[in-house]
Write an enzyme that holds these catalytic residues in place. Structure first.
Site, PDB file in Angstrom:
ATOM      1  N   ARG A 190      85.755  36.359  34.690  1.00  0.00           N
ATOM      2  CA  ARG A 190      87.386  36.432  34.799  1.00  0.00           C
ATOM      3  C   ARG A 190      88.097  35.302  35.017  1.00  0.00           C
ATOM      4  NH1 ARG A 190      88.605  42.129  37.062  1.00  0.00           N
ATOM      5  NH2 ARG A 190      86.556  42.902  37.186  1.00  0.00           N
ATOM      6  N   ARG A 218      79.400  50.014  32.322  1.00  0.00           N
ATOM      7  CA  ARG A 218      80.184  49.172  31.321  1.00  0.00           C
ATOM      8  C   ARG A 218      79.279  47.893  30.988  1.00  0.00           C
ATOM      9  NH1 ARG A 218      85.941  47.422  34.278  1.00  0.00           N
ATOM     10  NH2 ARG A 218      85.128  46.348  35.871  1.00  0.00           N
ATOM     11  N   ASP A 268      93.294  38.484  36.622  1.00  0.00           N
ATOM     12  CA  ASP A 268      92.039  38.959  37.046  1.00  0.00           C
ATOM     13  C   ASP A 268      91.379  40.070  35.998  1.00  0.00           C
ATOM     14  OD1 ASP A 268      94.496  40.402  38.435  1.00  0.00           O
ATOM     15  OD2 ASP A 268      92.691  41.864  38.668  1.00  0.00           O
ATOM     16  N   ASN A 269      92.167  40.532  35.250  1.00  0.00           N
ATOM     17  CA  ASN A 269      91.853  41.374  34.148  1.00  0.00           C
ATOM     18  C   ASN A 269      91.861  40.750  32.890  1.00  0.00           C
ATOM     19  OD1 ASN A 269      91.842  43.627  35.852  1.00  0.00           O
ATOM     20  ND2 ASN A 269      93.847  44.289  35.854  1.00  0.00           N
ATOM     21  N   ASP A 277      88.938  46.550  31.509  1.00  0.00           N
ATOM     22  CA  ASP A 277      89.961  47.335  32.546  1.00  0.00           C
ATOM     23  C   ASP A 277      90.500  48.449  32.163  1.00  0.00           C
ATOM     24  OD1 ASP A 277      90.610  47.983  35.167  1.00  0.00           O
ATOM     25  OD2 ASP A 277      92.442  46.860  34.863  1.00  0.00           O
ATOM     26  N   GLY A 295      86.216  53.753  46.569  1.00  0.00           N
ATOM     27  CA  GLY A 295      85.090  53.241  45.482  1.00  0.00           C
ATOM     28  C   GLY A 295      84.869  53.886  44.459  1.00  0.00           C
ATOM     29  N   LYS A 343      81.063  51.098  37.289  1.00  0.00           N
ATOM     30  CA  LYS A 343      82.505  51.431  37.621  1.00  0.00           C
ATOM     31  C   LYS A 343      82.497  52.820  38.190  1.00  0.00           C
ATOM     32  CE  LYS A 343      87.177  51.163  36.382  1.00  0.00           C
ATOM     33  NZ  LYS A 343      88.160  50.506  35.340  1.00  0.00           N
ATOM     34  N   GLY A 368      88.920  41.351  44.664  1.00  0.00           N
ATOM     35  CA  GLY A 368      87.540  41.260  44.087  1.00  0.00           C
ATOM     36  C   GLY A 368      87.319  42.729  43.631  1.00  0.00           C
ATOM     37  N   GLY A 414      86.504  45.938  43.829  1.00  0.00           N
ATOM     38  CA  GLY A 414      86.796  47.149  44.727  1.00  0.00           C
ATOM     39  C   GLY A 414      85.639  48.403  44.514  1.00  0.00           C
TER      40      GLY A 414
END
Length: 786
Positions: free
Chosen positions: A412, A405, A505-506, A515, A308, A295, A256, A258
């Site tokens: 996704r 962002r 996932d990206n 990403d 993180g 992010k 997920g 992170g």
């Protein structure tokens, strides 16, 4: 549903679209030839059973042959354009249509002084549909999860639910580096808010401190909206294969966000006079919805042992790349702000010392190559050069930073993939149990409806939600997603962009680039070009359409439980969509390449000629290490200088080859290669000339189409390195962090990327319109990165 469960048991964890990649690096012909095949085809021996294939030349989308025609085993063309471009280029806005001009309302708002508390309108526009429409993990599963968490670290498995409430960890001593003024306006911020403490605090992670003293509501007694922040779980699939083995719990419950935390969804009315009206009633026809994420905002349950955080180096790359892609006319997440922890928080990261270089290549005289011809040796060495990368060789302390962002949605494919897997696991374990009545199925269907609501409201949500026609909505979702993803990857090839880690996932469902970690723009053309050491062949430059196809196949598979449960035939649906997807991806890439050559919109015969022209020039670009940006931009100057009736091909060649700085090859062409290029120019210009007489008077001229397809300026990695080293010059091992930082390089690049298709100033042209410096092509952290 029972039949699907039985099939899944027999498959034993089948690859729903297992794309098998085989590299033959040293065949007897030394052909660098690899094939991507759909292993689930039903009639693999049939003439009509065709997959996607790629070659060392590039990517070939093989279209179905007519009955009775054999499948040739010869090397496929790098980009087989297909019989016609059936799709427009994705509605991609080219530079000429990306207006930087503010509306009258925006200008008025910028000029008027700020008359309300900072972030007041922003908070009033909160409308958290992800949290309101979807579900958090239930208390029982939260208790189970907490029992498995390890001493003090927030990482833990998440067994159900679409999100986890989590607060960002604020940066210490935050300092603003840069904001996107255009995006500030689009989101309804007043320019003065950028300078406020509230803005700085909120977008550096102190979401509660930003409103300290303002919790009681406004002067009208309106209670301030709740601040909600969250992170989401998703699944990992790479090239169509589902993975769980590198999850710390071995079952996929640890994947997920992170270090990305959503800090708001907002609805901004199109009519600024509507501010204050119930935003839910306005959306979507009278307002735009945006989600904002930080992010590098600290640890979440999905951080898997990491801190993180993001560092300034990677955050500068993220901010600039997001905005650059937007101005290139490619669907992307945006960047609102970049904030650094000034003399505050730092992280230690592995990176490259000044001595780090690509591993040395064998020479042409290497005895291991003795059985090959010189041309074959060069081809082998070129492929090795594209893949000779190394891992970081040092540790360095770097400043922490946070990028905000922004996107319409961060939905996704991995989100749907996660909940589909849970439905399939339940079906396998419970047999004939009505799956539709389970929480697992409801979470999957809720996720699908939410994606429709956020991304395809008019097409897939509004017509079907009231009647809960989930099957029809799923089909519309697939249709729109296919167009978005195929257009996006075709646009990547058009501008020389390599995403680097294009897992499902990206991959956002709508086909929006995200990403910006291991990305890079191509300097030296090679079909396998990639900056990231982990990209392999499958995420190489010209293989990205294959990766996009694989991600779309994951989406198809993820929606099959819904289609099955609502009266559809999952197997038939899968076959139909995957067959259709081959043509759509092929058409999108073909359209992009024709635009680069100025051949889009011409007579039908030009389509086939464009295919042949690409086959003709690709070996020279690869063999002489062509610069992807310079070659096509220089060809654009040829088109502009030599109109359709010219036959001065030597003059065209001279223009194409430019001067010492703009010579579009990293290896000097031999006389034989120059003669070959001259012959190619003649063929190209004859095809190009046909496009003048065929177009409508209102259509852009062929040379204008080329200009808007071939940018002059992209974010080459050496440019980014110069900017982030100037911003944080203390990153060399053992040296203290600098007392002051210079962000002028960041702002200089930001100005440059706003007009990538224009000529720019004389200074910009001299500084940035050039081949990458030779030393940057082998330096660790510039030529490649981990």
């Amino acid at each position: 549903m029972h039949n699907r469960a039985t099939r899944s048991k027999k498959a034993g964890g089948r690859f729903f679209v297992a794309l098998v990649l085989t590299a033959l690096a040293q065949s007897s012909s030394a052909a660098v030839n690899y094939t991507v095949a759909n292993s689930v085809r039903r009639n693999s021996s049939s003439d009509e059973s065709v997959g996607l294939s790629t070659t060392g030349k590039g990517t070939a989308f093989v279209t179905p042959r007519a009955k009775g025609t054999s499948l040739s085993m010869k090397r496929a063309s790098p980009v087989a354009f297909g019989s016609a471009a059936k799709r427009a280029f994705g509605g991609v806005k080219m530079a000429a249509t990306v207006s930087c001009e503010a509306s009258a309302g925006e200008k008025e708002r910028k000029e008027k002084p700020l008359t309300y508390p900072p972030l007041h309108n922003f908070r009033n526009s909160f409308s958290h549909s992800w949290v309101n429409q979807l579900s958090a993990e239930d208390p029982h599963n939260l208790e189970r999860s907490l029992k498995r968490s390890s001493g003090g670290h927030p990482g833990r498995p998440v067994f159900n639910g679409h999100y986890v409430p989590v607060r960002p960890t604020p940066l210490r001593n935050p300092k603003m580096v840069i904001t996107s003024d255009e995006l500030m306006d689009e989101l309804g911020f007043h320019r003065d808010e950028r300078e406020s403490d509230a803005f700085l605090k909120y977008f550096s992670g102190d979401v509660d401190g930003a409103f300290k003293g303002m919790e009681g509501g406004d002067e009208k007694g309106t209670q301030a909206k709740e601040i909600v922040t969250w992170a989401t779980p998703y699944a990992l699939s790479i090239m169509g294969r589902r993975y769980t083995n590198n999850c710390p719990y071995g079952d996929g419950t640890g994947y997920g966000d992170g270090r990305a935390i959503s800090i708001a969804e907002i609805v901004v009315p199109h009519d600024l006079d509507s501010i204050g009206i119930d935003h839910e009633k306005l959306y979507p026809h009278d307002a735009s919805r945006y989600e904002l994420q930080l992010k590098g905002a600290g640890q979440t349950p999905f951080c898997r042992g990491a801190d993180g955080r993001a560092v300034l180096r990677s955050s500068i790359r993220e901010f600039l790349a997001s905005e650059a892609m937007h101005h290139l006319g490619i669907s992307t997440t945006r960047a609102l702000s970049l904030i650094v922890s000034d003399s505050g928080d730092t992280s230690t990261r592995p990176w490259y010392s000044d001595a780090a270089q690509a591993r040395e290549l064998p020479s042409m005289d290497d005895p291991r190559l003795s059985r090959y011809s010189d041309d074959q040796k060069r081809e082998i060495l070129q492929q090795l050069a594209a893949q000779m990368k190394s891992d970081p060789d040092t540790l360095q302390q770097e400043k922490n930073a946070i990028t905000t962002r922004v996107a319409r949605s961060f939905s996704r494919i991995g989100h749907l993939d996660l909940f589909a897997r849970r439905v399939e696991m339940l079906a396998m374990s419970e047999g004939d149990h009505p799956v539709k009545e389970t929480r697992q199925y409801q979470e999957l269907e809720d996720m699908m409806w939410h994606v429709c609501y956020r991304e395809f409201y008019s097409e897939a949500y509004e017509p079907y939600f009231d009647n809960r026609d989930a099957k029809a909505a799923a089909m519309k979702l697939l249709e729109n997603s296919l167009g978005g993803i195929s257009d996006m990857v075709a646009a990547w090839i058009r501008v020389g962009f390599v995403q680097g880690n294009f897992n499902a996932d990206n991959c956002l469902v709508a086909g929006r680039t995200m990403d910006y970690g291991p990305f890079g723009f191509v300097d030296v053309y090679h079909p396998l070009s990639a900056k990231w050491t982990g990209s392999g062949e499958h995420f190489g430059f010209m293989n990205q359409p294959n990766a996009g196809f694989a991600n779309f196949a994951v989406l198809v598979e993820s929606l099959l439980p819904i289609i099955d449960a609502n009266g559809g035939d999952g197997e038939e649906t899968r076959d139909e969509w995957l067959e259709k997807a081959k043509g759509v991806f092929s058409d999108a890439v073909g359209k992009a390449m024709r635009m680069k050559m100025g051949l889009d919109g011409g007579p039908a015969e030009v389509v086939n000629e464009a295919d042949e022209l690409w086959e003709g020039i690709e070996p020279l670009l690869r063999g002489s290490r062509g610069d992807w940006i310079l070659f096509w931009r220089q060809l654009t100057y040829v088109a502009a200088e030599y109109k359709n009736e010219s036959s001065d091909y030597k003059g065209m060649l001279k223009t194409l080859l430019g001067d010492k700085q703009t010579y579009p090859f990293y290896d000097k062409l031999s006389e034989k290669e120059e003669a070959s290029l001259l012959a190619w120019i003649e063929k190209w210009h004859k095809s190009f000339s046909k496009c003048y007489s065929d177009g409508s008077p209102s259509a852009p001229s062929p040379e204008e189409t080329m200009r808007l397809a071939n940018p002059k300026y992209v974010l080459r990695e050496y440019m980014l390195v110069d900017a982030y080293l100037k911003a944080d010059s203390g990153k060399t091992p053992g040296s203290p962090l600098p007392v002051t930082s210079d962000y002028s390089g960041v702002h200089e690049l930001y100005r440059l990327i706003k007009e990538p298709y224009s000529e720019g100033t004389e200074e910009q042209s001299k500084k940035f319109y050039r081949r990458a410096p030779d030393e940057s092509l082998t330096a660790g952290g510039t030529a490649f990165m981990s």
